[in-house]
Design an enzyme around this catalytic site. Structure first.
Site, PDB file in Angstrom:
ATOM      1  N   LYS A 143       0.844  -1.195   0.000  1.00 39.17           N
ATOM      2  CA  LYS A 143       0.000   0.000   0.000  1.00 39.17           C
ATOM      3  C   LYS A 143       0.883   1.251   0.000  1.00 39.17           C
ATOM      4  O   LYS A 143       1.892   1.291   0.717  1.00 39.17           O
ATOM      5  CB  LYS A 143      -0.892  -0.026   1.241  1.00 39.17           C
ATOM      6  CG  LYS A 143      -1.955   1.065   1.306  1.00 39.17           C
ATOM      7  CD  LYS A 143      -2.814   0.887   2.563  1.00 39.17           C
ATOM      8  CE  LYS A 143      -3.929   1.900   2.670  1.00 39.17           C
ATOM      9  NZ  LYS A 143      -4.758   1.697   3.886  1.00 39.17           N
ATOM     10  N   SER A 159      -9.718  -0.626   7.156  1.00 42.15           N
ATOM     11  CA  SER A 159      -9.144  -0.445   5.817  1.00 42.15           C
ATOM     12  C   SER A 159      -8.427  -1.660   5.232  1.00 42.15           C
ATOM     13  O   SER A 159      -8.055  -1.637   4.057  1.00 42.15           O
ATOM     14  CB  SER A 159      -8.185   0.747   5.810  1.00 42.15           C
ATOM     15  OG  SER A 159      -8.901   1.954   5.783  1.00 42.15           O
ATOM     16  N   SER A 170      -9.603   1.672   2.918  1.00 42.82           N
ATOM     17  CA  SER A 170      -8.755   2.432   2.034  1.00 42.82           C
ATOM     18  C   SER A 170      -7.715   1.588   1.302  1.00 42.82           C
ATOM     19  O   SER A 170      -7.119   2.066   0.338  1.00 42.82           O
ATOM     20  CB  SER A 170      -8.029   3.522   2.819  1.00 42.82           C
ATOM     21  OG  SER A 170      -7.174   2.949   3.775  1.00 42.82           O
TER      22      SER A 170
END
Lengths: 99, 488
Positions: free
Chosen positions: B74, B173, B149
């Site tokens: 990420k 997330s 996210s």
């Protein structure tokens, strides 16, 4: 909870955020409905309840103070929007005569 | 595509060169560019790293446990060798001076960080629509969001572009996008995995964890990721267990709590049915279920959306345009701050900074931040009581399956409430995992959430693995990606 454009502008200033006119106007209703939602917390029985600021009860984490290599000025300035002679260059902090 | 386990085994035994694994991986990633799972892919570095592993093997050197495994990371985890943008225009072009501890650990174990995945700006969002570089698409239906996210990481694993990825989870997330994409995602207990080099959002809530196709791969990654780090003083000092060794034990006699607050109004019928079906499977595996109550759940979303923005408003003060990031012009220093942040930060990030600033400001602190911090204690207490009675808690991850792009974009509060089942674990610091447990009538994946006490990850991975031995939901591949999967 009612919120005015003035309130939004005040918070944006505290948060150091420039908002465009339409941006600020949109935040008035959005933030008001979010703040309204927070009102439900009032019903939670917290009279004798201490706050949680951290999920873990770790305290006083110590380690040896061992010197290690730093990154040096060139690397430190790698992402600087403006740099000069090994320093970050920023706009004037004090007005003329203020120093 | 091979799993993490199969890839590392294959490379170690010489059945498949790491370079071939990487070539296939890069081919799949470029063929899937339209889902925009990645913000940055470094083919050259990845292939060079793969060749080094093959050379090391040919010299008879010992190889790491994750040798040759391509992993996506990420883009809020710092990498010195690739851009770190956090999905924000503020950090476009930013180049970190160091690697996140989790990135170092993975690469030391032989894994290869192939690229950086898309996310909601600064990890604030539940749909990956808040990325300044455009939204990620759900591999199961490109009209729908992958969740967020960590939407890029979940989509990359779901589309079988990479065998595993890292995400971060502040309010769901990792688990929410894993559920909406049909993959397995673990949020470790707070302090289990180092946050060094994770760009901070809510420092008392953030935790890094693995997203993989199954619980065994997640366990293999946790064996590398978990454990104390001198540079993150919030990591727990005790040595973590061997997760991969813990998953094989049967769950006969496991006690599973079913919180009625997680099965109430707002839960879609299809998600409810799939989660109940999954609980039936756990029963056939020997688990005993017990109805429990987490009475303060109704306050969790309000509590979280005060605590997390308050922490964010402080953490994001560093993005001031002076030492790194976007700098805009202004008459004086304050104007430079305001213009840089006004231009560099997106709508949701500004919204949360303003909520947090308001909640911490003079005259409002007691009513908002302090009140929320006390409610947080009540929510922790709910879980402490529950875990004195049961080993794990089971429920849904999300109220619905993946929603359409744009569906909730204009209603921030509706978007916040899609996190209602994942937020409590972050407030309490406990661990949670999302496990694929079915599909709705449209063929969209549904996730089962299992939660465990603070350092109960081994029990969660074991339960998830035993569930996956008895079910096939985790083997589901999005139809559009079956061909690439078969070709690999």
């Amino acid at each position: 909870m009612s919120l005015t454009l003035e309130d939004v502008r005040r918070v944006a200033h505290l948060a150091r955020l420039n908002l465009a006119e339409d941006e600020a106007a949109a935040y008035v209703d959005q933030l008001a409905s979010i703040l309204d939602y927070f009102e439900r917390l009032g019903a939670a029985p917290t009279a004798d309840v201490p706050p949680t600021v951290h999920a873990l009860a770790l305290q006083d984490v110590l380690r040896d103070d061992v010197p290690a290599a730093g990154c040096g000025p060139d690397l430190a300035l790698r992402n600087a929007p403006s740099a000069d002679q090994g320093y970050f260059k920023v706009p004037k902090v004090l007005a003329d005569g203020e120093a | 595509m091979l799993t993490v386990f199969e890839t590392a085994e294959g490379v170690r035994r010489g059945r498949v060169p790491a370079e071939d694994v990487m070539h296939d991986c890069l081919k799949r990633i470029s063929a899937a560019a339209e889902i925009r799972a990645f913000l940055h892919v470094d083919a050259e570095r990845s292939l060079a790293a793969a060749r080094r592993i093959d050379e090391a093997r040919s010299r008879g050197e010992a190889l790491g446990p994750l040798c040759g495994v391509p992993i996506a990371v990420k883009d809020n985890l710092c990498t010195s060798f690739a851009p770190t943008t956090c999905g924000s225009a503020m950090l476009a072009g930013f180049s970190s001076l160091y690697d996140a501890e989790v990135v170092r650990r993975l690469e030391r174990a032989g894994a290869i960080v192939v690229g950086k995945t898309n996310l909601d700006e600064f990890a604030m969002g539940s749909s990956t629509e808040n990325s300044a570089f455009g939204p990620t698409r759900n591999p199961w239906d490109p009209k729908r969001v992958p969740g967020g996210s960590s939407g890029g990481s979940a989509a990359a694993v779901a589309a079988r572009l990479v065998p595993a990825a890292l995400g971060s989870d502040t309010g769901g997330s990792i688990r929410q996008p894993a559920a909406l994409c049909g993959v397995t995602g673990l949020k470790p207990g707070y302090g289990r995995v180092s946050r060094f080099g994770l760009v901070a959002f809510g420092s008392s809530l953030d935790q890094v964890g693995p997203i993989a196709t199954d619980a065994r791969d997640a366990a293999l990654l946790m064996n590398i990721l978990a454990g104390p780090d001198a540079r993150d003083s919030t990591t727990a000092p005790d040595a973590p267990p061997d997760y991969a060794a813990a998953i094989d034990a049967p769950i006969d006699g496991l006690s599973v709590g079913l919180p009625h607050e997680y099965f109430g109004e707002g839960l879609s019928a299809e998600v409810r049915a799939a989660v109940h079906g999954a609980i039936d499977v756990l029963r056939t595996l020997g688990a005993r279920t017990k109805d429990i109550t987490l009475p303060h759940t109704e306050y969790a979303a309000a509590c979280y959306y005060l605590v997390a923005p308050a922490e964010a408003s402080s953490n994001l003060a560093r993005f001031d345009g002076l030492r790194y990031g976007r700098r805009a012009g202004g008459a004086d220093l304050i104007e430079v701050y305001k213009a840089s942040r006004g231009q560099g930060l997106g709508a949701e990030v500004k919204r949360r900074i303003m909520i947090g600033t308001h909640a911490l400001s003079s005259g409002y602190y007691d009513a908002y931040y302090d009140k929320a911090s006390r409610v947080r204690t009540l929510i922790r207490g709910d879980f402490e009581r529950a875990f004195s009675e049961v080993d794990v808690i089971a429920g849904p991850v999300t109220p619905t399956t993946a929603f359409c792009l744009g569906e909730k974009a204009s209603d921030p509060l509706a978007m916040y409430l899609s996190d209602v089942y994942t937020i409590p674990a972050n407030l309490a610091g406990i661990c949670g995992i999302s496990v694929p447990c079915g599909f709705d009538a449209r063929g969209l994946p549904i996730g089962l959430q299992l939660m465990g006490p603070v350092f109960g990850e081994a029990r969660l991975l074991q339960t998830a693995h035993q569930f996956q031995l008895a079910t096939d939901y985790h083997r589901g591949v999005p139809p559009a990606f079956l061909a690439t999967e078969a070709a690999a």
